[in-house]
Motif scaffolding. Structure first.
Motif, PDB file in Angstrom:
ATOM      1  N   LEU A 197       0.854  -1.173   0.052  1.00 51.87           N
ATOM      2  CA  LEU A 197       0.048   0.146   0.029  1.00 51.87           C
ATOM      3  C   LEU A 197       0.949   1.155  -0.043  1.00 51.87           C
ATOM      4  N   LYS A 198       1.987   1.468   0.825  1.00 51.68           N
ATOM      5  CA  LYS A 198       2.760   2.341   1.069  1.00 51.68           C
ATOM      6  C   LYS A 198       3.416   2.623  -0.546  1.00 51.68           C
ATOM      7  N   ARG A 199       3.806   1.471  -1.221  1.00 50.75           N
ATOM      8  CA  ARG A 199       4.471   1.783  -2.541  1.00 50.75           C
ATOM      9  C   ARG A 199       3.389   2.360  -3.570  1.00 50.75           C
ATOM     10  N   ALA A 200       2.091   1.881  -3.381  1.00 45.62           N
ATOM     11  CA  ALA A 200       1.187   2.269  -4.496  1.00 45.62           C
ATOM     12  C   ALA A 200       0.536   3.709  -4.070  1.00 45.62           C
ATOM     13  N   HIS A 201       0.569   4.084  -2.826  1.00 41.04           N
ATOM     14  CA  HIS A 201       0.332   5.412  -2.331  1.00 41.04           C
ATOM     15  C   HIS A 201       1.035   6.554  -3.099  1.00 41.04           C
ATOM     16  N   LYS A 202       2.261   5.868  -3.283  1.00 42.05           N
ATOM     17  CA  LYS A 202       3.255   7.217  -3.987  1.00 42.05           C
ATOM     18  C   LYS A 202       2.709   7.690  -5.270  1.00 42.05           C
ATOM     19  N   SER A 219      -9.811  -1.370   5.148  1.00 40.57           N
ATOM     20  CA  SER A 219     -10.145  -0.044   4.509  1.00 40.57           C
ATOM     21  C   SER A 219      -8.597   0.555   4.566  1.00 40.57           C
ATOM     22  N   ILE A 220      -8.420   1.646   3.638  1.00 43.18           N
ATOM     23  CA  ILE A 220      -7.234   2.314   3.635  1.00 43.18           C
ATOM     24  C   ILE A 220      -7.341   3.918   3.650  1.00 43.18           C
ATOM     25  N   ASP A 221      -6.293   4.281   4.612  1.00 43.67           N
ATOM     26  CA  ASP A 221      -6.300   5.843   4.858  1.00 43.67           C
ATOM     27  C   ASP A 221      -4.666   6.240   4.663  1.00 43.67           C
ATOM     28  N   LYS A 222      -4.489   7.133   3.667  1.00 43.26           N
ATOM     29  CA  LYS A 222      -3.303   7.633   3.473  1.00 43.26           C
ATOM     30  C   LYS A 222      -2.390   6.638   3.215  1.00 43.26           C
ATOM     31  N   GLY A 223      -2.561   5.688   2.492  1.00 39.81           N
ATOM     32  CA  GLY A 223      -1.536   4.488   2.127  1.00 39.81           C
ATOM     33  C   GLY A 223      -1.304   3.492   3.297  1.00 39.81           C
ATOM     34  N   LYS A 224      -2.193   3.557   4.238  1.00 43.04           N
ATOM     35  CA  LYS A 224      -1.952   2.708   5.242  1.00 43.04           C
ATOM     36  C   LYS A 224      -3.102   1.722   5.635  1.00 43.04           C
ATOM     37  N   VAL A 225      -2.998   0.562   5.995  1.00 42.40           N
ATOM     38  CA  VAL A 225      -4.280   0.152   6.454  1.00 42.40           C
ATOM     39  C   VAL A 225      -4.877   0.808   7.782  1.00 42.40           C
ATOM     40  N   GLN A 226      -6.273   1.100   7.492  1.00 44.90           N
ATOM     41  CA  GLN A 226      -6.943   1.709   8.460  1.00 44.90           C
ATOM     42  C   GLN A 226      -7.626   0.636   9.440  1.00 44.90           C
ATOM     43  N   HIS A 227      -8.536   0.034   8.725  1.00 45.03           N
ATOM     44  CA  HIS A 227      -9.178  -1.216   9.681  1.00 45.03           C
ATOM     45  C   HIS A 227      -8.884  -2.509   8.779  1.00 45.03           C
ATOM     46  N   TRP A 228      -8.421  -3.664   9.536  1.00 46.39           N
ATOM     47  CA  TRP A 228      -8.279  -4.836   9.112  1.00 46.39           C
ATOM     48  C   TRP A 228      -9.923  -5.568   9.033  1.00 46.39           C
TER      49      TRP A 228
END
Lengths: 71, 71, 71, 71, 71, 71, 71, 71, 71, 71, 71, 71
Positions: free
Chosen positions: H29-34, K50-59
């Motif tokens: 996710l971090k990479r895709a977020h770029k 769900s994803i927030d700012k390129g990080k997992v928010q909730h599994w």
């Protein structure tokens, strides 16, 4: 199955029977039991069969069988 | 496969080949035949491969192989 | 396949071949073509085979074949 | 595939060929290689085809192709 | 099943029975045998049933049945 | 995995752990490593577990593990 | 569907429509009804379609249709 | 995910990590977020890994990631 | 099942039996019938079992059961 | 779809609509058509939706869309 | 799980967590335990998030949970 | 769906309608809404139907419906 802190191995077998699906499963388990004494659980994966003159000749039940691996 | 009143075992193998999918299957069967003489039937489970410079480098065909277990 | 305002029928066949998977597919299509002239598309469903002395004896490719039904 | 500490992207392609399934895969890889130089592995997802006069006209092999994304 | 150089057709049937799953399969095969003499193998696809007063009323077993197509 | 011109075998194991899914996988691999030194890759097939008083008691992760077969 | 002591046959059809998925299903059933009067139930297997200028041109709904086979 | 009147695109990625499955997901996710700022949700498709000396070397988690496409 | 203009609910149960798969299904239905009088149809989802001394100890058949919800 | 000697790419999209599943598909295709002019066929992968006060708020239809890649 | 002569019910839950997949599972089990004391086993069905700012928010881990139904 | 730190329950329903698939879904949701006010999302699992005189009599759409469980 009662899962302790063990590692389990799963093998795949096809049992065959001229009578029922249950018998095909038990035939497979009986044969595996000759070399593996602690068979623990199984899951039916597929049920097939051969046909002769419009009747089931052999039930062929494929199953996965699990057992604990000794430490 | 001609199913008698036997029990069959299924093992899973991945054969690899630089040429064709058929060759990958045969490579896996040839190797297994060294230790198991009565291999009877197989089913292709998955076909993958590695790529080098935009060409298939190795075909990797995963198959289940069945054979009768001796009584 | 070019889908007009037609209805299509799908039948399931297994072609066999001693050489390749492609040949098994074509053997099935060739046979079906004898009675159904407008075969249009196919999808491979499963690839299995019989083994003799550690080599593939027959490739058995199961496919669905679609063709337009006449009005 | 040799997985380092990278992130990989998977794209889905359908290659077509009038000759073999292997050729259809290689046609898809060759085309993708024009814009993506580091294609690494693939997995066959589906094999379909169009039929003309009872023969395979085009093999249509759908595959997922993976490659490392640059940091 | 012993696969020669033939082409096989697969048809899908649902057999029903008030007693067992095996009986439902055999009912389907018996009916199909009336018009197709060389039924060769089958595979169970799905097992469903209707319920009456908390008991199975009819077992409904859907199976694919394969047979060689005449040249 | 770096696929050379080898044949690979896949076995299926269930690792169990009271702590995490990762630990269950590693427990299975550690045990298999005792007898098979060249384990190469794995794929998670299923994640189950037993429950005690509303908490996970044992994580049970079933995986396929592949390794090259010696020539 | 009311399952009596019958055997049922399932056939697979693809209906097409320029308007809705429901219409595609009904077109397939209408055509099949011409030759099979006692169609009983269906199950949608797949929904695909062709595209023209960014709009659905034809909905292609593949369904299995079941009907009782006469004794 | 809060679905408005948007169209979403799904891409498929494999994240890798030497520590945990969660870390592998976050690395992807971090990479895709770029390059894609509004990543919205993901679904784990497959978990595989490479093995070194009987331990997981790299967790390889394949996921689909969805995000709204700008009008 | 005769589908009127109703809404149906599906619940999932595992019936167990020391004798047959059919008995395991009926045990599950009998128990569910105590609280839900209008059980209408079921579908077998999975067949597993526990093993004791190389014989099936308990058949464990998981099924979905449907019934009409009152207005 | 009329498959020539091309390579095709498949992308995955989720279209949303407050009215029908067909509209959700067309919304996704309309948006994709803005940047890709030769969309050729699609397949519905999944149908989900959000609910508000016991009614469908948004239909969310995920589809794969294929189009020929330019040489 | 130790299967006696009981009938089991399976329910489906989605647990969510900001930290790990294991925590998401345990959150779901903890909540279910409030009303069902004899939860016995579970199976992970799907892992999303769900994803927030390129990080997992909730599994978001969906699981089936089984427990014995009282006679 | 906006996933907070909640636990969600999924139930499975079959809605029926004489008109459209969308209507069948909404009928199921409307009925469930009578007893569960916070239904949040659904997923279509299966679409079947009964046939009368070559026309769809009832659309039968099976769906999973999720909603947050109160603490």
């Amino acid at each position: 199955m009662l899962m302790k802190d063990h590692v389990y191995k799963l093998i795949e077998l096809t049992g065959t029977s001229t009578t029922t699906m249950e018998d095909a499963v038990n035939k497979a388990l009986k044969r595996a039991h000759k070399t593996i004494k602690n068979l623990s659980w199984f899951q039916v994966m597929e049920t097939r069969g051969s046909i002769d003159k419009g009747k089931v000749q052999h039930w062929q039940v494929t199953l996965k069988v699990g057992f604990a691996v000794e430490d």
